[in-house]
Write an enzyme that holds these catalytic residues in place. Structure first.
Site, short mmCIF file in Angstrom:
data_model
loop_
_atom_site.label_atom_id
_atom_site.label_comp_id
_atom_site.label_asym_id
_atom_site.label_seq_id
_atom_site.Cartn_x
_atom_site.Cartn_y
_atom_site.Cartn_z
N TRP A 103 -0.08 125.98 104.07
CA TRP A 103 1.26 125.39 103.98
C TRP A 103 2.05 125.57 105.26
CZ3 TRP A 103 1.75 121.75 100.71
CH2 TRP A 103 0.97 121.76 99.55
N ASP A 174 9.46 129.16 104.11
CA ASP A 174 9.05 128.45 102.91
C ASP A 174 8.68 129.52 101.88
OD1 ASP A 174 7.74 127.10 100.89
OD2 ASP A 174 6.18 126.24 102.17
N LYS A 198 7.03 126.53 90.44
CA LYS A 198 6.13 127.68 90.35
C LYS A 198 6.84 128.84 89.64
CE LYS A 198 4.23 125.94 94.58
NZ LYS A 198 2.85 125.64 94.24
N1 PMP Z 1 4.78 125.19 100.30
C1 PMP Z 1 4.06 126.00 99.51
C2 PMP Z 1 3.96 127.46 99.87
C3 PMP Z 1 3.45 125.49 98.36
O1 PMP Z 1 2.74 126.31 97.57
C4 PMP Z 1 3.58 124.13 98.05
C5 PMP Z 1 2.98 123.53 96.80
N2 PMP Z 1 1.84 124.08 96.33
C6 PMP Z 1 4.30 123.32 98.92
C7 PMP Z 1 4.91 123.89 100.03
C8 PMP Z 1 4.47 121.86 98.66
O2 PMP Z 1 5.39 121.76 97.65
P1 PMP Z 1 5.83 120.36 97.01
O3 PMP Z 1 4.65 119.88 96.24
O4 PMP Z 1 6.98 120.76 96.16
O5 PMP Z 1 6.21 119.45 98.11
#
Ligand code: PMP
Length: 360
Positions: A103, A174, A198
C-alpha cells in the site's frame, strides 16, 4: 453477520453485533420521521447531527482538539493517495515517501502524478518483512511531509511505535488497517487517513484527520471533492456524503467509547495478535517471518501450498472465512480488526492446533 461465522478477511470486516442491531433499528424509523435515515436528505438537520455526533465521538476517542479537522469522504484510501499530495504538496516543493509495502507503494505511484516524490527508504531489500526504522530514515526538513503506511495490510507489517525522525517533518500516514487500534501519538502527525471498512464501519466512507494549520493551500488542480479545505468548510458535505457509512462509523466510535476507548481497543489488538503469533511460533507447521509484525493482519504460511489449500478449505467448512492471504503474497492471513472478539481468535487457534495435530 451471523454469529456462527467468523470473518477474518482484510475488509470489509465484521462490525460489533450491537452496532448491527442499532443500524437495523434506524431502517424502521429515524428521528420520529416515517422515512429511514437512508431516505432523507443529507441536508436534513437530523442527518447533519449524525455527522456532528460522529465527528465529536471520533475526536474524543482519539483525543483530537479543535486544531484537528475531521473529514468523512468518499473515494477510499486510494482516493487519498491523490488527496494527500493534492492538498499538502505545493508546486515547487517535494515530499518524502517510505516504500513500506504493497500500500505504501501504491501511494507513491499515485503521488508521483501530482508532484516531486522522493522515496527515502524501502522495505524491499528486506522482502517487505521489516519496515524501515523511522528514526534512521534520511529526512529533508524542507519536504512538505513524509508519508508512510503505518500498517501494511497485505505484507502483515506495522510500525509498533512511531519513532522520532532525525529531523522534524510533518508525518502523514495511511492508517486504514489500524485505525482505532493504536493510541495515536497525535503530536507526531500532521495528517492520517483510512478507509472505514476494516476497523470502523461499512465500506464507502474514508476518514481524514488533518491539522487545520495545513489547510488552505491545495494545488490549483485539486478537484473540489478532494479538496480538504473546501470539504472542511462544508462539514464533509460539499457533495452528497456516504450517509449510511457515516452513521455506522459514528455508532462504532460510540461502541469504542463504551468499551474502554482506544487504549482498551489497542490492548485487545495486542492480546489477539499475541495469541496468534504465539501459536504460529509454537507449532512447526506454521511460520511467520515478519520482523515488524502487524497487530491486525497476521500473515502465516504452512509448510506446503497443498496444506494451505486444505487448511483454508477446512477453516471455511468450520465457519472461519477470509483466511486466504492476498494474491500478491499467497499463504494465509488472519485479519483481526476492532470487532473480532477474542473468542473468535481462540476458535481459530483451536482449529490451527487441531489441524496441525492431524497434518503435522
Ligand atoms: N491502504 C491500506 C493500508 C489498505 O489496506 C487498503 C485496502 N485494503 C487501501 C489503502 C485501499 O483502500 P480503499 O479500498 O478504501 O481505497
Amino acid at each position: 453477520m451471523s454469529t456462527d461465522v467468523l470473518n477474518f478477511s482484510a475488509g470489509p470486516a465484521m462490525l460489533p453485533h450491537s452496532v448491527i442491531e442499532r443500524l437495523r433499528d434506524t431502517l424502521d424509523e429515524w428521528d420520529g420521521k416515517s422515512a429511514s435515515v437512508i431516505e432523507i436528505s443529507h441536508r436534513d438537520k437530523s442527518f447533519i447531527e449524525v455527522v456532528e455526533r460522529a465527528e465529536a465521538s471520533l475526536k474524543r476517542i482519539l483525543g483530537m482538539d479543535d486544531e484537528w479537522q475531521v473529514l468523512f469522504l468518499g473515494g477510499g484510501a486510494t482516493g487519498q493517495f491523490a488527496g494527500v499530495p493534492l492538498n499538502l504538496l505545493q508546486p515547487g516543493r517535494s515530499a518524502g515517501y517510505i516504500d513500506t509495502g504493497q500500500w505504501g507503494g501504491k501511494a507513491i505511484q499515485e503521488a508521483r502524478k501530482f508532484g516531486d516524490i522522493v522515496v527515502t527508504a524501502s522495505a524491499k531489500d528486506d522482502g517487505y518483512a521489516k519496515l524501515p526504522d523511522l528514526a534512521l530514515v534520511d529526512i529533508d526538513p524542507n519536504w512538505a511531509y513524509l508519508h508512510f503506511c503505518a500498517n501494511e495490510t497485505v505484507d502483515g507489517t506495522q510500525y509498533g511505535t512511531i519513532a522520532q525522525t532525525a529531523h522534524s517533518v510533518p508525518l502523514v500516514a495511511d492508517c486504514s488497517s489500524e485505525l482505532l487500534t493504536r493510541v495515536m501519538p497525535l503530536d507526531r502527525f500532521a495528517a492520517f487517513y483510512g478507509g472505514a471498512q476494516k476497523n470502523v464501519g461499512p465500506a464507502g466512507v474514508t476518514i481524514v484527520c488533518v491539522r487545520k494549520e495545513l489547510l488552505g493551500s491545495p494545488q490549483a488542480i485539486c478537484p473540489a471533492v478532494w479538496d480538504w479545505t473546501q470539504q472542511g468548510a462544508n462539514d464533509s458535505a460539499l457533495n452528497t456524503p456516504p450517509v449510511y457509512a457515516i452513521l455506522a462509523s459514528g455508532f462504532v466510535f460510540e461502541w469504542v467509547e463504551e468499551h474502554g476507548g482506544v487504549p482498551a481497543a489497542a490492548a485487545r489488538a495486542a492480546e489477539k495478535s499475541t495469541l496468534l503469533y504465539e501459536t504460529i511460533d509454537r507449532i512447526p507447521l506454521y511460520s511467520n517471518d515478519r520482523a515488524t509484525r502487524s497487530k491486525t493482519n497476521i500473515v502465516f504460511r504452512l509448510t506446503t501450498e497443498e496444506l494451505e489449500k486444505q487448511f483454508l478449505k477446512e477453516a471455511e467448512a468450520n465457519g472461519m472465512i477470509g483466511l486466504k492471504g492476498h494474491r500478491a503474497v499467497g499463504g494465509c492471513r488472519a485479519s483481526v480488526y476492532l470487532a473480532m472478539p477474542m473468542e473468535g481468535v481462540q476458535t481459530l487457534v483451536a482449529f490451527m492446533e487441531d489441524f496441525a495435530q492431524r497434518n503435522g
